[in-house]
Design a protein around this motif. Structure first.
Motif, mmCIF file in Angstrom:
data_model
loop_
_atom_site.group_PDB
_atom_site.id
_atom_site.type_symbol
_atom_site.label_atom_id
_atom_site.label_comp_id
_atom_site.label_asym_id
_atom_site.label_seq_id
_atom_site.Cartn_x
_atom_site.Cartn_y
_atom_site.Cartn_z
ATOM 1 N N SER A 181 -1.863 -11.057 -1.179
ATOM 2 C CA SER A 181 -2.458 -9.745 -1.261
ATOM 3 C C SER A 181 -3.690 -9.585 -0.356
ATOM 4 O O SER A 181 -3.941 -8.521 0.187
ATOM 5 N N TRP A 205 8.135 -1.156 2.639
ATOM 6 C CA TRP A 205 6.921 -1.704 2.020
ATOM 7 C C TRP A 205 5.733 -1.617 2.984
ATOM 8 O O TRP A 205 4.662 -1.145 2.631
ATOM 9 N N GLU A 208 4.622 1.967 3.523
ATOM 10 C CA GLU A 208 3.873 2.500 2.376
ATOM 11 C C GLU A 208 2.456 1.933 2.336
ATOM 12 O O GLU A 208 1.499 2.650 2.031
ATOM 13 N N LYS A 214 2.823 6.094 -2.015
ATOM 14 C CA LYS A 214 3.251 5.550 -3.309
ATOM 15 C C LYS A 214 4.199 4.386 -3.055
ATOM 16 O O LYS A 214 5.112 4.487 -2.235
ATOM 17 N N ARG A 215 3.946 3.259 -3.754
ATOM 18 C CA ARG A 215 4.770 2.071 -3.536
ATOM 19 C C ARG A 215 6.065 2.151 -4.341
ATOM 20 O O ARG A 215 6.052 2.541 -5.503
ATOM 21 N N ASP A 216 7.136 1.731 -3.698
ATOM 22 C CA ASP A 216 8.422 1.654 -4.363
ATOM 23 C C ASP A 216 8.835 0.186 -4.331
ATOM 24 O O ASP A 216 9.130 -0.341 -3.263
ATOM 25 N N SER A 217 8.797 -0.469 -5.492
ATOM 26 C CA SER A 217 9.044 -1.908 -5.442
ATOM 27 C C SER A 217 10.479 -2.281 -5.807
ATOM 28 O O SER A 217 10.763 -3.421 -6.160
ATOM 29 N N LEU A 226 1.357 -5.002 -4.202
ATOM 30 C CA LEU A 226 1.257 -3.546 -4.083
ATOM 31 C C LEU A 226 -0.026 -3.159 -3.373
ATOM 32 O O LEU A 226 -0.165 -2.069 -2.848
#
Ligand SMILES: *[C@@H]1O[C@H](CO)[C@@H](O)[C@H](O)[C@H]1NC(C)=O
Ligand SMILES: *[C@@H]1O[C@H](CO)[C@@H](O)[C@H](O)[C@H]1NC(C)=O
Ligand SMILES: *[C@@H]1O[C@H](CO)[C@@H](O)[C@H](O)[C@H]1NC(C)=O
Ligand SMILES: *[C@@H]1O[C@H](CO)[C@@H](O)[C@H](O)[C@H]1NC(C)=O
Length: 341
Positions: A181, A205, A208, A214-217, A226
């Protein structure tokens, strides 16, 4: 008379200088070869002599697979959309179907090159630092820091392991599931963060993150971070050409996969070695290799406590990769910095 004497003296001086130079060269070559015979010794220098055109040439000839040495490593807006030899495959071997995501990523990063001070070197010495347990207690850190290009993989830590793995990182090759991260913790300020896109979600990823959307995991085999604190100007996307060539030319992974057969992807480690073979004049490696399959207890990495058990369901064929590395070593295309099996 005098002029003849002078020229005779001059000749004598010239002769002895030539003899001296030849002797000197012979001795240097001798010591260089001595050093390369004991690569584990801490006094190993990164020999610029390895850069001489003949050795590079011999290296490539001996690789036997036809390889067009491509030194532009990263996807660029202009060539990707206009280049004629771009692969028509979907990811991981081409960008088919992911063009729009790619476009948005590239628009956000806006940097597609290696730093000029590396790009302009006559001879590029590189070391690929694998994450393997074999690098523990090698004390290779200060040697590793001397290479022009130090390539590291995934989220392998540096702090706390400097003695063995060094602390310089020129490029870190990763994918979202293997991202840490906060890249600032274990990298230099100017480390290039090189993403390998395996699937469209990987580009999504990155898009974003870079655009703070907005994160889409969904669609990852392990949740990617994230929040990612890497700097956008340091982000690069590895050209899928390298993954394709690693799979195809180096590992001979059947493509497309045979029906009912699991599809295998190269590990970032072998991919990094292949990238280095393209980009560098000298390729040294450390921290490669896995414990024997039957040894379920020995850790895989120089950090953490993951064992072979966790590799059971992996989508990599590590015995095939081990064989390919052995072949590269036998051909002297790569040199290990420490003794290994
Ligand atoms: C590394 O060295 C330390 C201290 O000398 C020792 O305790 C440790 O067992 C060694 N680790 C390996 C993997 O050899
Ligand atoms: C690496 O370690 C050396 C010595 O401790 C230090 O001077 C240098 O700043 C470090 N470099 C990085 C990139 O952390
Ligand atoms: C492995 O390491 C993690 C964190 O470093 C720790 O939480 C976990 O308990 C360890 N597992 C084993 C089996 O030691
Ligand atoms: C891995 O590759 C080797 C050839 O190098 C092959 O014999 C083996 O079947 C492959 N493993 C799997 C699980 O397909």
């Amino acid at each position: 008379m005098t002029s003849i004497t002078i020229s005779r003296q001059f000749q004598a001086v010239l002769q002895s200088s030539i003899i001296f130079i030849i002797t000197f060269l012979t001795f240097s070559a001798f010591f260089i070869s001595l050093e390369s015979q004991s690569p584990a010794s801490k006094t190993l220098h990164i020999s610029q002599s390895e850069c001489k055109a003949w050795s590079t040439h011999r290296k490539w000839k001996s690789l036997k697979f036809k390889i067009t040495k491509r030194t532009k490593l990263f996807v660029k807006l202009e060539d990707f959309f206009w280049r004629k030899d771009v692969s028509r495959l979907p990811l991981p071997y081409g960008m088919q179907g992911s063009e729009l995501l790619l476009l948005k990523v590239l628009a956000a990063t806006a940097n597609y090159d290696m730093p000029a001070h590396i790009e302009n070197l006559d001879c590029r010495t590189c070391v690929v630092v694998g994450n393997g347990y074999s690098i523990r207690n090698t004390s290779l850190g200060s040697l590793i820091n001397k290479y022009d290009v130090v390539i590291r993989l995934n989220d392998a830590p540096v702090r706390g392991y400097e003695e063995d793995v060094g602390n310089k990182t020129t490029m870190r090759i990763f994918y979202p599931e293997s991202a840490s991260s906060n890249p600032g913790l274990h990298n230099d300020e100017d480390t290039l963060m090189v993403m390998v896109p395996f699937k469209p979600q990987d580009l999504r990823w990155l898009k974003e993150i870079l655009n703070d959307e907005k994160r889409d995991s969904r669609g990852f085999w392990k949740p990617p971070p994230l929040i990612w604190l890497g700097h956008r100007s340091k982000v690069r996307v590895l050209d899928p050409h390298f993954m394709h060539q690693t799979a195809n030319k180096l590992l001979h992974i059947p493509f497309p996969p045979k029906i009912k057969q699991k599809s295998f992807h190269p590990t970032t480690g072998i991919l990094a070695v292949f990238v280095a073979l393209n980009y560098c004049d000298v390729v040294h490696v450390a921290g490669f290799g896995y414990p024997p399959k039957q040894d379920q207890q020995q850790p895989i990495h120089y950090y953490g406590n993951q064992t072979m058990k966790s590799m059971k369901d992996s989508s990599h064929n590590i015995s095939r990769e081990a064989r390919a590395l052995k072949k590269l070593e036998d051909l002297e295309a790569i040199t290990y910095l420490h003794p290994h099996q």
